[in-house]
Design an enzyme around this catalytic site. Structure first.
Site, PDB file in Angstrom:
ATOM      1  N   THR A 131       0.807  -1.214   0.000  1.00 55.82           N
ATOM      2  CA  THR A 131       0.000   0.000   0.000  1.00 55.82           C
ATOM      3  C   THR A 131       0.848   1.276   0.000  1.00 55.82           C
ATOM      4  O   THR A 131       1.985   1.270   0.473  1.00 55.82           O
ATOM      5  CB  THR A 131      -0.902   0.001   1.260  1.00 55.82           C
ATOM      6  OG1 THR A 131      -1.575   1.242   1.362  1.00 55.82           O
ATOM      7  CG2 THR A 131      -0.097  -0.221   2.538  1.00 55.82           C
ATOM      8  N   ASP A 132       0.251   2.364  -0.475  1.00 56.10           N
ATOM      9  CA  ASP A 132       0.923   3.672  -0.408  1.00 56.10           C
ATOM     10  C   ASP A 132       1.076   4.160   1.037  1.00 56.10           C
ATOM     11  O   ASP A 132       1.896   5.028   1.328  1.00 56.10           O
ATOM     12  CB  ASP A 132       0.160   4.721  -1.239  1.00 56.10           C
ATOM     13  CG  ASP A 132      -1.312   4.888  -0.864  1.00 56.10           C
ATOM     14  OD1 ASP A 132      -1.763   4.249   0.102  1.00 56.10           O
ATOM     15  OD2 ASP A 132      -2.004   5.672  -1.561  1.00 56.10           O
ATOM     16  N   GLU A 133       0.280   3.582   1.950  1.00 54.23           N
ATOM     17  CA  GLU A 133       0.273   4.099   3.323  1.00 54.23           C
ATOM     18  C   GLU A 133       1.601   3.881   4.049  1.00 54.23           C
ATOM     19  O   GLU A 133       1.862   4.523   5.064  1.00 54.23           O
ATOM     20  CB  GLU A 133      -0.869   3.476   4.124  1.00 54.23           C
ATOM     21  CG  GLU A 133      -2.218   3.743   3.496  1.00 54.23           C
ATOM     22  CD  GLU A 133      -3.397   3.569   4.445  1.00 54.23           C
ATOM     23  OE1 GLU A 133      -3.189   3.473   5.657  1.00 54.23           O
ATOM     24  OE2 GLU A 133      -4.534   3.544   3.943  1.00 54.23           O
ATOM     25  N   TYR A 157      -2.172  -0.450  10.949  1.00 55.31           N
ATOM     26  CA  TYR A 157      -2.294  -1.135   9.651  1.00 55.31           C
ATOM     27  C   TYR A 157      -1.057  -0.889   8.800  1.00 55.31           C
ATOM     28  O   TYR A 157      -0.409  -1.839   8.320  1.00 55.31           O
ATOM     29  CB  TYR A 157      -3.552  -0.652   8.897  1.00 55.31           C
ATOM     30  CG  TYR A 157      -3.529  -1.002   7.427  1.00 55.31           C
ATOM     31  CD1 TYR A 157      -3.597  -2.320   6.993  1.00 55.31           C
ATOM     32  CD2 TYR A 157      -3.402   0.003   6.454  1.00 55.31           C
ATOM     33  CE1 TYR A 157      -3.549  -2.646   5.639  1.00 55.31           C
ATOM     34  CE2 TYR A 157      -3.368  -0.306   5.096  1.00 55.31           C
ATOM     35  CZ  TYR A 157      -3.432  -1.639   4.698  1.00 55.31           C
ATOM     36  OH  TYR A 157      -3.378  -1.947   3.352  1.00 55.31           O
ATOM     37  N   LYS A 161       1.899  -3.427   7.365  1.00 53.87           N
ATOM     38  CA  LYS A 161       2.203  -3.617   5.937  1.00 53.87           C
ATOM     39  C   LYS A 161       3.674  -3.277   5.669  1.00 53.87           C
ATOM     40  O   LYS A 161       4.340  -3.945   4.877  1.00 53.87           O
ATOM     41  CB  LYS A 161       1.286  -2.758   5.061  1.00 53.87           C
ATOM     42  CG  LYS A 161      -0.170  -3.199   5.026  1.00 53.87           C
ATOM     43  CD  LYS A 161      -0.402  -4.583   4.420  1.00 53.87           C
ATOM     44  CE  LYS A 161      -0.179  -4.638   2.929  1.00 53.87           C
ATOM     45  NZ  LYS A 161      -0.586  -5.970   2.376  1.00 53.87           N
TER      46      LYS A 161
HETATM   47  P1  NAD Z   1      -9.975  -7.191   1.792  1.00 57.76           P
HETATM   48  O1  NAD Z   1     -10.007  -6.836   3.239  1.00 57.76           O
HETATM   49  O2  NAD Z   1     -11.155  -6.899   0.944  1.00 57.76           O
HETATM   50  O3  NAD Z   1      -9.693  -8.761   1.640  1.00 57.76           O
HETATM   51  C1  NAD Z   1      -8.702  -9.420   2.361  1.00 57.76           C
HETATM   52  C2  NAD Z   1      -8.885 -10.923   2.119  1.00 57.76           C
HETATM   53  O4  NAD Z   1      -7.851 -11.607   2.839  1.00 57.76           O
HETATM   54  C3  NAD Z   1     -10.224 -11.455   2.637  1.00 57.76           C
HETATM   55  O5  NAD Z   1     -10.802 -12.314   1.694  1.00 57.76           O
HETATM   56  C4  NAD Z   1      -9.837 -12.229   3.893  1.00 57.76           C
HETATM   57  O6  NAD Z   1     -10.707 -13.317   4.179  1.00 57.76           O
HETATM   58  C5  NAD Z   1      -8.430 -12.688   3.561  1.00 57.76           C
HETATM   59  N1  NAD Z   1      -7.617 -12.929   4.753  1.00 57.76           N
HETATM   60  C6  NAD Z   1      -7.451 -12.072   5.805  1.00 57.76           C
HETATM   61  N2  NAD Z   1      -6.646 -12.667   6.719  1.00 57.76           N
HETATM   62  C7  NAD Z   1      -6.289 -13.881   6.223  1.00 57.76           C
HETATM   63  C8  NAD Z   1      -5.469 -14.919   6.688  1.00 57.76           C
HETATM   64  N3  NAD Z   1      -4.859 -14.851   7.880  1.00 57.76           N
HETATM   65  N4  NAD Z   1      -5.302 -16.017   5.913  1.00 57.76           N
HETATM   66  C9  NAD Z   1      -5.934 -16.101   4.713  1.00 57.76           C
HETATM   67  N5  NAD Z   1      -6.747 -15.152   4.223  1.00 57.76           N
HETATM   68  C10 NAD Z   1      -6.910 -14.049   4.974  1.00 57.76           C
HETATM   69  O7  NAD Z   1      -8.655  -6.559   1.221  1.00 57.76           O
HETATM   70  P2  NAD Z   1      -8.381  -5.797  -0.160  1.00 57.76           P
HETATM   71  O8  NAD Z   1      -8.885  -4.415  -0.040  1.00 57.76           O
HETATM   72  O9  NAD Z   1      -8.807  -6.655  -1.261  1.00 57.76           O
HETATM   73  O10 NAD Z   1      -6.782  -5.711  -0.129  1.00 57.76           O
HETATM   74  C11 NAD Z   1      -5.987  -6.756  -0.682  1.00 57.76           C
HETATM   75  C12 NAD Z   1      -4.522  -6.398  -0.510  1.00 57.76           C
HETATM   76  O11 NAD Z   1      -4.263  -5.158  -1.168  1.00 57.76           O
HETATM   77  C13 NAD Z   1      -4.079  -6.200   0.934  1.00 57.76           C
HETATM   78  O12 NAD Z   1      -2.800  -6.743   1.091  1.00 57.76           O
HETATM   79  C14 NAD Z   1      -4.062  -4.690   1.122  1.00 57.76           C
HETATM   80  O13 NAD Z   1      -3.127  -4.305   2.118  1.00 57.76           O
HETATM   81  C15 NAD Z   1      -3.653  -4.239  -0.257  1.00 57.76           C
HETATM   82  N6  NAD Z   1      -4.115  -2.890  -0.614  1.00 57.76           N
HETATM   83  C16 NAD Z   1      -5.455  -2.604  -0.627  1.00 57.76           C
HETATM   84  C17 NAD Z   1      -5.878  -1.328  -1.043  1.00 57.76           C
HETATM   85  C18 NAD Z   1      -7.326  -0.942  -1.091  1.00 57.76           C
HETATM   86  O14 NAD Z   1      -7.620   0.221  -1.378  1.00 57.76           O
HETATM   87  N7  NAD Z   1      -8.273  -1.845  -0.848  1.00 57.76           N
HETATM   88  C19 NAD Z   1      -4.921  -0.383  -1.409  1.00 57.76           C
HETATM   89  C20 NAD Z   1      -3.570  -0.697  -1.340  1.00 57.76           C
HETATM   90  C21 NAD Z   1      -3.183  -1.969  -0.967  1.00 57.76           C
HETATM   91  O1  DAU Z   2      -4.282   4.006   0.526  1.00 66.11           O
HETATM   92  C1  DAU Z   2      -4.449   2.618   0.391  1.00 66.11           C
HETATM   93  C2  DAU Z   2      -5.328   2.115   1.489  1.00 66.11           C
HETATM   94  O2  DAU Z   2      -6.651   2.537   1.178  1.00 66.11           O
HETATM   95  C3  DAU Z   2      -5.294   0.595   1.667  1.00 66.11           C
HETATM   96  O3  DAU Z   2      -4.002   0.208   2.012  1.00 66.11           O
HETATM   97  C4  DAU Z   2      -6.307   0.162   2.733  1.00 66.11           C
HETATM   98  O4  DAU Z   2      -6.332  -1.246   2.846  1.00 66.11           O
HETATM   99  C5  DAU Z   2      -7.665   0.673   2.319  1.00 66.11           C
HETATM  100  O5  DAU Z   2      -8.624   0.344   3.311  1.00 66.11           O
HETATM  101  C6  DAU Z   2      -7.639   2.181   2.108  1.00 66.11           C
HETATM  102  O6  DAU Z   2      -7.408   2.856   3.353  1.00 66.11           O
HETATM  103  P1  DAU Z   2      -8.186   4.203   3.717  1.00 66.11           P
HETATM  104  O7  DAU Z   2      -8.110   4.397   5.178  1.00 66.11           O
HETATM  105  O8  DAU Z   2      -7.742   5.322   2.863  1.00 66.11           O
HETATM  106  O9  DAU Z   2      -9.680   3.776   3.236  1.00 66.11           O
HETATM  107  P2  DAU Z   2     -11.107   4.020   3.878  1.00 66.11           P
HETATM  108  O10 DAU Z   2     -12.123   3.625   2.852  1.00 66.11           O
HETATM  109  O11 DAU Z   2     -11.225   3.412   5.232  1.00 66.11           O
HETATM  110  O12 DAU Z   2     -11.168   5.589   4.039  1.00 66.11           O
HETATM  111  C7  DAU Z   2     -10.950   6.465   2.936  1.00 66.11           C
HETATM  112  C8  DAU Z   2     -10.945   7.877   3.473  1.00 66.11           C
HETATM  113  O13 DAU Z   2     -12.276   8.200   3.916  1.00 66.11           O
HETATM  114  C9  DAU Z   2     -10.050   8.060   4.698  1.00 66.11           C
HETATM  115  O14 DAU Z   2      -9.468   9.349   4.638  1.00 66.11           O
HETATM  116  C10 DAU Z   2     -11.012   7.968   5.876  1.00 66.11           C
HETATM  117  C11 DAU Z   2     -12.287   8.535   5.302  1.00 66.11           C
HETATM  118  N1  DAU Z   2     -13.548   7.975   5.861  1.00 66.11           N
HETATM  119  C12 DAU Z   2     -13.702   6.634   5.883  1.00 66.11           C
HETATM  120  C13 DAU Z   2     -14.861   6.062   6.383  1.00 66.11           C
HETATM  121  C14 DAU Z   2     -15.031   4.564   6.428  1.00 66.11           C
HETATM  122  C15 DAU Z   2     -14.559   8.817   6.282  1.00 66.11           C
HETATM  123  O15 DAU Z   2     -14.418  10.062   6.228  1.00 66.11           O
HETATM  124  N2  DAU Z   2     -15.715   8.272   6.762  1.00 66.11           N
HETATM  125  C16 DAU Z   2     -15.892   6.918   6.848  1.00 66.11           C
HETATM  126  O16 DAU Z   2     -16.975   6.487   7.338  1.00 66.11           O
END
Ligand code: NAD
Ligand code: DAU
Length: 352
Positions: A131-133, A157, A161
């Site tokens: 992730t970018d975080e 989180y 990562k």
């Molecule tokens: P998600 O939370 O939707 O899905 C995670 C999946 O992993 C789920 O199906 C869950 O059951 C499985 N899982 C969790 N713990 C596990 C374990 N111990 N063993 C096996 N399976 C397990 O996540 P996502 O949003 O699809 O993210 C996928 C990947 O991409 C992650 O590594 C996340 O850090 C990264 N990522 C996500 C975003 C985003 O915006 N969603 C952005 C940047 C990076």
């Molecule tokens: O940047 C990449 C990341 O993006 C991934 O690594 C994470 O797995 C993914 O969950 C996401 O993280 P964020 O914290 O950015 O996503 P989230 O959807 O939780 O929130 C997006 C933005 O919106 C953040 O600034 C928090 C804000 N927010 C979120 C929720 C759920 C609100 O203002 N209100 C809300 O109810």
């Protein structure tokens, strides 16, 4: 790439990637390993579960018996590692599972892959999705992070990562495991669990509930359509250089308040209510340690692999909003899951 282990393939990005890969490459077999935590669902795999080239294994990446057996049984040559605990708010309330899965689970996968590929005298590929975080937070006028920016994670989180990224690189330098890493920005699209901002806003709007915005809502994220992300990962798997990291972003920087207003305007168009959905927007107390802005420089992946995103936020968001509107059963199932573990009370009640 023949036998590809996808971890977390029942989650949001993983399930999109499974679908993408099955279609893109007719020669791969996917072993989709997922623990089916609250964030994972077989509903996300509709249409692929009965494919002869897709095998689903319900298991935990931390399991020291199962992972080596799966690698051996299916003769895995490539790992695309998505499985993780991913919600920042959850990591603030309960960090422990983040370190179990994201750090120790990744370590178990790396160690198991190292042993298996050594026994087979073969060189596999371990691709880690991050992730970018991990780079920390930017001010509005600061330059985007590059692959060589210093790590400065600021939530449990992102700290977990970051630790997993370091482990993956350590296995490259120490054991010559052929790794690649990608760090990407906020994804959006179909099958995202409803706790995340975009689906949460759509769900609440349709239910006529308030739309909670943390703090002033001026926090900036870069939004990447999940299909673009899948294509970028595929490019890295096919042609990325071993040991390298690539940033992936949508090049769509927008603040949360503007994004939520965009969603409301689209809902007003697709499913008009008596008054605009934007009237439901409510500012609530902020996330602890809330990162102000993320932005990634994607020059490297463009120059080296020719990848750039196809979707701008307007186009991607329209498809996304329509997908959620067209899938009320999926939405209801996800909502019931969220309710069954009292997520709304845990994360929103104290915010006022
Ligand atoms: P998600 O939370 O939707 O899905 C995670 C999946 O992993 C789920 O199906 C869950 O059951 C499985 N899982 C969790 N713990 C596990 C374990 N111990 N063993 C096996 N399976 C397990 O996540 P996502 O949003 O699809 O993210 C996928 C990947 O991409 C992650 O590594 C996340 O850090 C990264 N990522 C996500 C975003 C985003 O915006 N969603 C952005 C940047 C990076
Ligand atoms: O940047 C990449 C990341 O993006 C991934 O690594 C994470 O797995 C993914 O969950 C996401 O993280 P964020 O914290 O950015 O996503 P989230 O959807 O939780 O929130 C997006 C933005 O919106 C953040 O600034 C928090 C804000 N927010 C979120 C929720 C759920 C609100 O203002 N209100 C809300 O109810």
């Amino acid at each position: 790439m023949k036998n590809v282990l996808v971890t977390g393939g029942a989650g949001f990005i993983g399930s999109n990637f499974v679908r993408f890969l099955l279609e893109k490459n007719q020669h791969v077999r996917i072993i989709n390993l997922d623990a089916l935590t609250y964030a994972g669902s077989l509903l996300n795999l509709a249409g692929v579960l009965d494919s002869a080239r897709h095998i689903f294994v319900e298991a935990n990446i931390c399991d020291k018996d199962v992972i080596p057996n799966v690698l051996k049984k299916y003769d895995v040559d490539t790992i695309a590692h998505f499985a993780a605990e991913t919600h920042v708010d959850r990591s603030i309330l309960e960090p422990d599972p983040f370190f179990q899965t994201n750090v120790l689970g990744t370590l178990n996968l790396l160690e198991s892959a190292k042993e298996f590929w050594a026994q087979k005298k073969m060189q596999g590929r371990f691709h880690h999705i991050s992730t970018d975080e991990v780079y920390g937070s930017l001010a509005e006028n600061e330059l985007a992070f590059t692959e060589s920016s210093t790590y400065f994670p600021r939530s449990p989180y992102s700290a977990s990562k970051a630790a997993s990224d370091h482990l993956v690189r350590a296995y490259f330098h120490t054991y010559n495991i052929h790794v690649t890493l990608t760090n990407c920005s906020n994804n959006y699209g179909a099958y995202q669990f409803v706790e995340k901002l975009i689906p949460f806003t759509i769900l609440n709007a349709l239910q006529g509930n308030s739309l909670p915005i943390y703090g002033d809502g001026k926090q900036i994220r870069d939004w990447l359509y999940v299909q673009d992300h899948c294509e970028a990962i595929y490019n890295v798997l096919e042609r990325g250089s071993v040991g390298e990291t690539y940033n992936i972003a949508g090049n769509n920087q927008i603040c949360n308040l503007d994004l939520v207003q965009m969603i409301c305007a689209m809902l007003d168009e697709f499913q008009p209510a008596q008054s605009s959905y934007a009237s439901l927007i409510t500012h609530v107390s902020d996330r602890f340690g809330h990162d102000r802005r993320y932005a990634l420089d994607t020059t490297k992946i463009y120059n080296q692999l020719g990848w750039s995103p196809k979707y701008n936020i307007e186009a991607g968001l329209r498809e996304t909003v329509q997908w959620y509107l067209q899938n009320p059963d999926w939405m209801q199932a996800a909502f019931s899951k969220m309710q069954s573990e009292n997520w709304l009370e845990k994360n929103y009640q104290h915010r006022g």
